[in-house]
Design a protein around this motif. Structure first.
Motif, PDB file in Angstrom:
ATOM      1  N   GLN A  73       0.844  -1.188   0.000  1.00 47.61           N
ATOM      2  CA  GLN A  73       0.000   0.000   0.000  1.00 47.61           C
ATOM      3  C   GLN A  73       0.880   1.238   0.000  1.00 47.61           C
ATOM      4  OE1 GLN A  73      -2.240  -0.385   3.615  1.00 47.61           O
ATOM      5  NE2 GLN A  73      -3.642  -1.894   2.742  1.00 47.61           N
ATOM      6  N   VAL A  82      -2.833   3.922  -3.348  1.00 51.99           N
ATOM      7  CA  VAL A  82      -2.583   2.896  -4.357  1.00 51.99           C
ATOM      8  C   VAL A  82      -2.187   1.601  -3.668  1.00 51.99           C
ATOM      9  CG1 VAL A  82      -1.071   2.195  -6.256  1.00 51.99           C
ATOM     10  CG2 VAL A  82      -1.818   4.555  -6.103  1.00 51.99           C
ATOM     11  N   ASN A  83      -2.756   0.496  -4.117  1.00 45.57           N
ATOM     12  CA  ASN A  83      -2.300  -0.847  -3.759  1.00 45.57           C
ATOM     13  C   ASN A  83      -1.616  -1.411  -4.989  1.00 45.57           C
ATOM     14  OD1 ASN A  83      -3.260  -1.621  -1.085  1.00 45.57           O
ATOM     15  ND2 ASN A  83      -5.299  -1.298  -1.949  1.00 45.57           N
ATOM     16  N   PHE A  84      -0.452  -2.015  -4.811  1.00 43.01           N
ATOM     17  CA  PHE A  84       0.094  -2.699  -5.972  1.00 43.01           C
ATOM     18  C   PHE A  84       0.556  -4.096  -5.624  1.00 43.01           C
ATOM     19  CE2 PHE A  84       3.786  -0.195  -4.656  1.00 43.01           C
ATOM     20  CZ  PHE A  84       4.853  -1.074  -4.797  1.00 43.01           C
ATOM     21  N   CYS A  88       3.331  -5.205 -10.511  1.00 48.01           N
ATOM     22  CA  CYS A  88       3.701  -3.795 -10.664  1.00 48.01           C
ATOM     23  C   CYS A  88       5.162  -3.515 -10.315  1.00 48.01           C
ATOM     24  CB  CYS A  88       2.810  -2.927  -9.782  1.00 48.01           C
ATOM     25  SG  CYS A  88       1.066  -3.039 -10.205  1.00 48.01           S
ATOM     26  N   LEU A 133       1.341   7.015 -11.271  1.00 47.89           N
ATOM     27  CA  LEU A 133       0.074   6.361 -10.928  1.00 47.89           C
ATOM     28  C   LEU A 133      -0.441   6.839  -9.571  1.00 47.89           C
ATOM     29  CD1 LEU A 133       0.762   2.759 -12.246  1.00 47.89           C
ATOM     30  CD2 LEU A 133      -1.010   4.342 -13.063  1.00 47.89           C
ATOM     31  N   PHE A 134       0.468   7.029  -8.621  1.00 55.92           N
ATOM     32  CA  PHE A 134       0.098   7.565  -7.310  1.00 55.92           C
ATOM     33  C   PHE A 134      -0.533   8.946  -7.491  1.00 55.92           C
ATOM     34  CE2 PHE A 134       0.987   9.873  -3.379  1.00 55.92           C
ATOM     35  CZ  PHE A 134       0.587   8.970  -2.414  1.00 55.92           C
ATOM     36  N   ALA A 137      -3.956   8.602  -9.105  1.00 59.05           N
ATOM     37  CA  ALA A 137      -4.973   8.119  -8.165  1.00 59.05           C
ATOM     38  C   ALA A 137      -5.450   9.235  -7.242  1.00 59.05           C
ATOM     39  CB  ALA A 137      -4.428   6.956  -7.340  1.00 59.05           C
ATOM     40  N   PHE A 144      -7.671   6.663 -13.429  1.00 57.88           N
ATOM     41  CA  PHE A 144      -6.617   5.786 -12.945  1.00 57.88           C
ATOM     42  C   PHE A 144      -6.541   4.486 -13.737  1.00 57.88           C
ATOM     43  CE2 PHE A 144      -5.005   2.294 -10.369  1.00 57.88           C
ATOM     44  CZ  PHE A 144      -3.772   2.791  -9.986  1.00 57.88           C
ATOM     45  N   HIS A 148      -3.341   3.350 -15.806  1.00 64.91           N
ATOM     46  CA  HIS A 148      -2.637   2.130 -15.386  1.00 64.91           C
ATOM     47  C   HIS A 148      -2.613   1.097 -16.507  1.00 64.91           C
ATOM     48  CE1 HIS A 148      -2.339  -1.879 -13.482  1.00 64.91           C
ATOM     49  NE2 HIS A 148      -1.409  -1.276 -12.762  1.00 64.91           N
TER      50      HIS A 148
END
Length: 182
Positions: A73, A82-84, A88, A133-134, A137, A144, A148
């Protein structure tokens, strides 16, 4: 039979590429599975480095392993932005890169410096991708998924294609490329 001889280099390239790609992905899959429901060490490491990169622009960013799934996270304050997952962290892209370089061939000495350099470059641009991406988001959450899935996936693969081009045109066998163009 002459056709087989004519296409031998292309067939060799494809076979070597596929063998390295599949072996790399199988080994990586076994590695990922060994962590069960926890995030693997590479994903955690990339998450911490992403925080370091994003912190250059936003000092309230932290990271933490996902609570109930194998994610990392990225948080702003107490909010998860963001969760990756392991996909990723850039490893799959790096496997594709290495498979291409080895399959295309070239001097071993050149591979010995180009592959590690390429991996570092891919990692650096992956950190930029995660940072963007962060940002997306936070500021454009409705876009997003699009960013992504399409924009930043194309971004990281464009870097890989550029590295491949450099390998083929400048490093692996630049003399034959130059003489072919004359």
């Amino acid at each position: 039979m002459s056709m087989l001889k004519e296409f031998r280099p292309a067939i060799r390239f494809l076979l070597v590429f596929l063998v390295i790609y599949f072996i790399g992905n199988i080994l990586y899959g076994v590695y990922i599975e060994s962590f069960g429901e926890r995030a693997d060490k590479i994903t955690l490491w990339v998450g911490k480095q992403s925080v370091g990169f994003i912190s250059l622009f936003d000092n309230e960013v932290t990271s933490a392993p996902g609570v109930d799934r194998p994610t990392m996270q990225l948080r702003k304050g107490t909010d998860t932005v963001v969760n990756f997952f392991e996909g990723c962290n850039g490893v799959n892209v790096m496997i594709v890169f290495v498979a291409f370089i080895v399959a295309f061939k070239g001097p071993v000495k050149a591979m010995a410096w180009f592959i590690p350099l390429g991996l570092v470059i891919i990692h650096f641009f992956n950190l930029i991708r995660i940072g963007l991406l962060f940002w997306s988001a936070q500021h454009n959450p409705q876009l997003f998924y699009y960013f992504h899935k399409y924009i930043f996936t194309a971004f990281i693969y464009a870097i890989v294609f550029l590295l491949w081009w450099i390998w083929v045109m400048k490093v692996a066998n630049p003399k034959s490329v130059q003489s072919a163009g004359q």
